[in-house]
Design a protein around this motif. Structure first.
Motif, PDB file in Angstrom:
ATOM      1  N   ASN A  78      -5.145  35.052  31.030  1.00 37.11           N
ATOM      2  CA  ASN A  78      -4.584  36.385  30.808  1.00 37.11           C
ATOM      3  C   ASN A  78      -3.877  36.490  29.471  1.00 37.11           C
ATOM      4  O   ASN A  78      -4.042  37.466  28.740  1.00 37.11           O
ATOM      5  N   ASN A  79      -3.076  35.485  29.162  1.00 39.26           N
ATOM      6  CA  ASN A  79      -2.184  35.610  28.018  1.00 39.26           C
ATOM      7  C   ASN A  79      -1.825  34.242  27.470  1.00 39.26           C
ATOM      8  O   ASN A  79      -1.478  33.349  28.229  1.00 39.26           O
ATOM      9  N   ILE A 135       6.399  37.246  29.478  1.00 42.66           N
ATOM     10  CA  ILE A 135       6.652  37.943  30.735  1.00 42.66           C
ATOM     11  C   ILE A 135       6.738  39.449  30.512  1.00 42.66           C
ATOM     12  O   ILE A 135       6.163  40.242  31.262  1.00 42.66           O
ATOM     13  N   SER A 190       4.435  41.789  38.949  1.00 40.62           N
ATOM     14  CA  SER A 190       3.880  40.723  39.771  1.00 40.62           C
ATOM     15  C   SER A 190       4.261  39.355  39.213  1.00 40.62           C
ATOM     16  O   SER A 190       4.532  39.203  38.021  1.00 40.62           O
ATOM     17  N   LYS A 207       3.925  35.832  37.685  1.00 42.30           N
ATOM     18  CA  LYS A 207       2.970  35.218  36.761  1.00 42.30           C
ATOM     19  C   LYS A 207       2.958  33.715  36.955  1.00 42.30           C
ATOM     20  O   LYS A 207       4.004  33.067  36.973  1.00 42.30           O
ATOM     21  N   LYS A 208       1.767  33.155  37.118  1.00 41.55           N
ATOM     22  CA  LYS A 208       1.628  31.703  37.086  1.00 41.55           C
ATOM     23  C   LYS A 208       1.672  31.286  35.628  1.00 41.55           C
ATOM     24  O   LYS A 208       0.960  31.841  34.784  1.00 41.55           O
ATOM     25  N   MET A 209       2.504  30.298  35.317  1.00 44.53           N
ATOM     26  CA  MET A 209       2.739  29.943  33.922  1.00 44.53           C
ATOM     27  C   MET A 209       2.651  28.440  33.696  1.00 44.53           C
ATOM     28  O   MET A 209       3.065  27.640  34.538  1.00 44.53           O
ATOM     29  N   LYS A 248      -7.262  35.172  34.996  1.00 41.81           N
ATOM     30  CA  LYS A 248      -6.394  36.245  34.525  1.00 41.81           C
ATOM     31  C   LYS A 248      -4.995  36.200  35.133  1.00 41.81           C
ATOM     32  O   LYS A 248      -4.096  36.921  34.684  1.00 41.81           O
ATOM     33  N   ASP A 249      -4.804  35.375  36.141  1.00 41.56           N
ATOM     34  CA  ASP A 249      -3.473  35.246  36.741  1.00 41.56           C
ATOM     35  C   ASP A 249      -2.607  34.220  36.015  1.00 41.56           C
ATOM     36  O   ASP A 249      -1.448  34.022  36.386  1.00 41.56           O
ATOM     37  N   THR A 262      -0.704  32.568  32.657  1.00 40.66           N
ATOM     38  CA  THR A 262      -0.097  32.758  31.345  1.00 40.66           C
ATOM     39  C   THR A 262       0.260  31.387  30.782  1.00 40.66           C
ATOM     40  O   THR A 262       0.816  30.551  31.491  1.00 40.66           O
ATOM     41  N   ASN A 307      10.009  36.341  38.276  1.00 36.43           N
ATOM     42  CA  ASN A 307       8.649  36.824  38.025  1.00 36.43           C
ATOM     43  C   ASN A 307       7.715  35.721  37.547  1.00 36.43           C
ATOM     44  O   ASN A 307       6.568  36.005  37.174  1.00 36.43           O
ATOM     45  N   VAL A 308       8.194  34.474  37.536  1.00 38.06           N
ATOM     46  CA  VAL A 308       7.404  33.340  37.042  1.00 38.06           C
ATOM     47  C   VAL A 308       7.270  32.283  38.119  1.00 38.06           C
ATOM     48  O   VAL A 308       8.244  31.912  38.781  1.00 38.06           O
TER      49      VAL A 308
END
Length: 321
Positions: free
Chosen positions: A149-150, A254, A2, A4-6, A121-122, A124, A28-29
């Motif tokens: 999330n991260n 990622i 999925s 990732k919002k970063m 959680k969405d 990073t 993916n970003v």
């Protein structure tokens, strides 16, 4: 995988420019914002560099914010080695066209907290400069930052020597107090340090492929990174290329399978002695079954470099269409 919002938290030098490029290139970003910090260069000039790199990549839609401009307990002062490694302007003394707009007026730490509250959680977060902005955000609103999330950082050295002292890595050494506050919080952190970034190298054989795309982005990024490669050849001839410090952190954020991780509780030595800014397992929490830091200790460098090159070449070629 999925999307990732970063958020990238950068002190835009050469490898930060590659980190920004990696985030833009990876489908993916969704890069929702860039924070600038001090480190390789002053925070204001880091923001200008970030804006210009984004403009080069046709990504003017990504907003840039300025975070903290000084460490927690002292004033920032750029050191000569940073100008030597990254060039006086921070990006290999390459002139990039100015962006079409300025950086945002909102403080970068506030932007980070608002994004954490909105996306949870969405979201990073990847920090490739000092940890000052992250520590400030945790201190200002721990509960919201805990929802992220991260958080992946480029920093530290656990199994190898430091690069500014025998024990200290540059991003941690810029603000050990903030780094210690981040590591000893209960947030989940991925530490991508010198243990793996010194093994992940780029040479002019790769930048030559960027030039072959016949795009402005490919040519300019090759100019920027070739400067870095030449400096590495002078300072670290044993490596045989330049380290992909910051873009590796983006890649691991990622896809963590690029690295092998050791699960530890980490602390940073903040006393001004021979061990200043050392990242080390926290003796007081050695028997704590709950660990919050995943330390990268090995890397699949061939697979990562292949992904890195595929992303960059695809981006540059698509910009030419």
């Amino acid at each position: 995988m999925s999307v990732k919002k970063m958020i990238l938290d950068v002190d835009t030098g050469v490898d930060d420019a590659m980190a920004i490029t990696y985030a833009i290139a990876d489908p993916n970003v969704e890069l929702i914002g860039v924070l600038s910090s001090y480190g390789n260069i002053e925070a204001n000039r880091a923001a200008v560099n970030a804006l210009r790199v984004l403009h080069l990549l046709h990504a003017d839609q990504v907003p840039v914010f300025i975070g903290n401009t000084d460490p927690v307990d002292h004033k920032y002062q750029r050191i000569d080695i940073n100008a030597q490694i990254h060039g006086e302007n921070g990006i290999g003394d390459v002139d990039l066209e100015p962006a079409t707009h300025d950086f945002e007026s909102q403080n970068g730490v506030d932007f980070m907290i608002e994004a954490a509250e909105k996306y949870g959680k969405d979201l990073t977060i990847v920090a490739t400069g000092p940890m000052t902005n992250i520590a400030a955000a945790i201190k200002k609103n721990h509960d919201v930052m805990k929802q992220v999330n991260n958080i992946t950082i480029m920093g530290g050295a656990l199994t190898v020597p430091g690069n500014v002292t025998p024990v200290a890595e540059a991003n941690i050494e810029q603000d050990p107090v903030a780094a210690n506050e981040m590591f000893t919080s209960d947030l989940n952190i991925n530490m991508v340090g010198l243990d793996v970034t010194l093994r992940t190298l780029l040479t002019k054989a790769e930048t030559k492929q960027w030039r072959a795309t016949n795009t402005e982005a490919g040519q300019k990024m090759a100019d920027i990174v070739d400067y870095y490669i030449d400096v590495y050849a002078d300072i670290y001839p044993e490596l045989g290329g330049c380290s992909l410090h910051d873009p590796l952190a983006v890649g691991v954020a990622i896809d963590p399978s690029f690295v092998t991780m050791l699960h530890l509780n980490i602390m940073v030595t903040t006393e001004h002695d021979a061990y200043y800014a050392r990242t080390i397992a926290d003796k007081a929490r050695l028997n704590d079954p709950d660990t919050n830091v995943n330390v990268a200790v090995n890397v699949d460098k061939e697979r990562y470099l292949q992904e890195f090159m595929n992303l960059f070449l695809n981006l540059f070629n698509n910009l030419n269409k």
